[in-house]
Scaffold this active site. Sequence first.
Site: not given
Ligand code: G3P
Length: 220
Positions: A83
């Site tokens: 990533k």
């Molecule tokens: O892995 C990246 C993403 O899915 C993070 O989600 O909930 O921290 O915005 P969030």
Amino acid sequence: MKIFLDTANLEEIRKGVDWGVVDGVTTNPTLIAKERRPFEEQIRQICEIVHGDISAEVVSTEAGQMIDEGRKLSRIHPNVVVKCPLTRDGLKATAALTREGVRVNVTLCFSPAQALLAAKAGAYIVSPFVGRLDDIGHTGMDLVADIVEIYRNYGFRTQVLAASIRSPLHVVEAARAGAHIATMPFAVLDKLFDHPLTDKGLAQFLKDYKKAFQETPVSG
Ligand code: G3P
């Protein structure tokens, strides 16, 4: 649409895999840090549980260092997808790693223009962050739909992964928008199973069966 778990927690991953519905896993530095275990070891263990794409994120910000880190991550297991963040250096690293045959998930995508560049750089996956756009008053899912449309227009093979998913509705909307993958926290995956009419229907079936065959056995 593939379902990925957005977690580095082995117990959650095992549960999801046992349910037979998990195609892969995404991690990020925050999720990995939560587990308080050596990074590479954690990724290796996840790869042993899930036989699908496992995203592991670089923490360098300069292209050369990202490339070195990406090469190292990709050697942990053949299923590792590196990533890289959607920055100038991140896309430079994406293009270089892609040329070497390393698959890259370009993360922290917040606009269709950024997604177009990620595809041009050869990304294997692009990750638009739905929930974080909702958080600032935008409709995050519109971004997923826009990217799917743009990629279809030009036949880009980059997969669209709806990330930062916060609810079952997000999952359904991602599927309707044509996302190739949705990654979600374990709690969201768990909620996808539930419907009160399923519970009610099952209770009635079991009650009727018990009444007919167990309380008043059928003769002959
Ligand atoms: O892995 C990246 C993403 O899915 C993070 O989600 O909930 O921290 O915005 P969030």
